[in-house]
Design an enzyme around this catalytic site. Structure first.
Site, short mmCIF file in Angstrom:
data_model
loop_
_atom_site.label_atom_id
_atom_site.label_comp_id
_atom_site.label_asym_id
_atom_site.label_seq_id
_atom_site.Cartn_x
_atom_site.Cartn_y
_atom_site.Cartn_z
CG LEU A 127 -9.48 -22.50 110.33
CD1 LEU A 127 -10.67 -21.57 109.65
CD2 LEU A 127 -9.49 -22.81 111.96
CG HIS A 231 -12.47 -33.49 118.93
ND1 HIS A 231 -12.07 -32.46 119.54
CD2 HIS A 231 -11.22 -34.66 118.86
CE1 HIS A 231 -10.54 -32.86 120.07
NE2 HIS A 231 -10.38 -34.29 120.24
#
Length: 340
Positions: A127, A231
């Site tokens: 995505l 992240h």
């Protein structure tokens, strides 16, 4: 209501490549490598075109399209089954408890174990939303459209679904987890290994990766601190996954240490709550509910947000723009779930 999700086509290569160049690295499912992306689009087309409904290692790529202009503003992917052609490796964090009677002390050590436990699962991934479009719920549209596709084609997917989140790395694209562990065995930097994996697959991991458990305490603090952490750019994605019912069960990516979250496919919120209902025509009335609506099978799959309400006969009426983007006529079957 200006964007829709549709199945990717081979002629989306330029747009997909442009998106891949914006990822900043670490996106194994979306490498900025044109030939690899072309092969992925070919694989996706083959997955959409495959006969039969049984689970297989199909790849399905979807594009977020600005309907009025045809511009591509994002993408996402679904894998029917991981580990069909090459092993699907993860690290699983376990605990080993040891006691010394002489010292009168108990030690609980965490270990990283190289496993293929998740083989046979389906996967949602890949995505990416264009940085200029990160408003208005388009990321949520990309993410949840995948679950409606899974429900539309339930027999093609497994009992479990996983999602791998990119781990922590610095601005140059280097991973402290990789540098402390796998990088010592592969003789290449994290960006090099990540690119090689995206293009050539995982066999080199089996060839070179140590299969013995790794004591986490033996790693430097810089590596220990990022194990199981996404992240920073992936924290919103993790929250969306958790809202759908995904949970972390101690599995991490062997490259960057990012978390792999898992859910029972039928318990994913959007899968569980979506209902099939006939399209009853267009109309806009007070009390309309904002919904995520999908229609079409395989390469004809389309999905968008819509203002919708049920009519007296139990059908679903949509606002005219949504009906246009979905390309539906009265009597067509829809799959719908509340946006919130």
């Amino acid at each position: 209501m200006t964007h829709r999700i549709r199945a990717a086509r081979p002629d989306d290569l330029d747009a997909l490549y442009d998106l891949a160049k914006l990822t900043g690295g670490g996106f194994t499912n979306l490498p900025a490598e044109r030939e690899t992306l072309a092969k992925k689009l070919e694989s996706s087309s083959a997955g959409f075109a495959r006969d039969g409904d049984e689970q297989s290692g199909d790849l399905y790529i979807f594009m977020l399209e600005e309907y009025a202009t045809g511009r591509i503003r994002g993408t996402c992917q679904v894998f029917g089954e991981v580990g069909t052609t090459q092993p699907f490796y993860s690290y699983r964090i376990t605990t080993l408890t040891q006691h010394s009677k002489e010292l009168e002390r108990t030690f609980r050590n965490q270990l990283l174990n190289l496993v293929t436990d998740l083989e046979g699962s389906s996967e949602v991934g890949g995505l990416f939303l264009h940085p200029h479009e990160r408003a208005g719920g388009l990321g949520l549209l990309l993410a949840r459209s995948r679950y409606l596709f899974i429900k539309q084609h339930r027999a093609r997917f497994g009992d479990r679904t996983l999602a791998e989140l990119r781990g922590v790395m610095d601005e140059a694209g280097h991973s402290p987890f990789w540098d402390a562990l796998a990088g010592r065995f592969f003789g290449m930097s994290f960006p090099e290994a990540d690119e090689f994996n995206a293009v050539h697959g995982t066999q080199f991991i089996a060839d070179l990766m140590p299969s013995t458990p790794i004591y986490i305490n033996m790693l430097p603090e810089s590596a220990r601190a990022v194990i199981g952490q996404p992240h920073p750019s992936g924290r919103a994605a993790l929250r969306m996954l958790e809202k759908e019912g995904f949970a972390w069960d101690g599995y991490v990516d062997i490259f960057d240490g990012g978390p792999t979250v898992i859910a029972k496919t039928d318990r994913i919120k959007s899968v569980r709550d979506a209902n099939e209902i006939a399209f009853a025509g267009t109309g806009e009335e007070e009390g309309d509910v904002e919904m995520l609506v999908a229609t079409g099978k395989l390469e004809d799959f389309r999905c968008c947000y819509a203002h919708a309400h049920k009519d007296a006969d139990g059908g679903l009426r949509l606002d005219p723009q949504a009906a246009k983007m979905l390309e539906v006529k009265e009597g067509d079957m829809l799959l719908a779930v509340n946006r919130r």
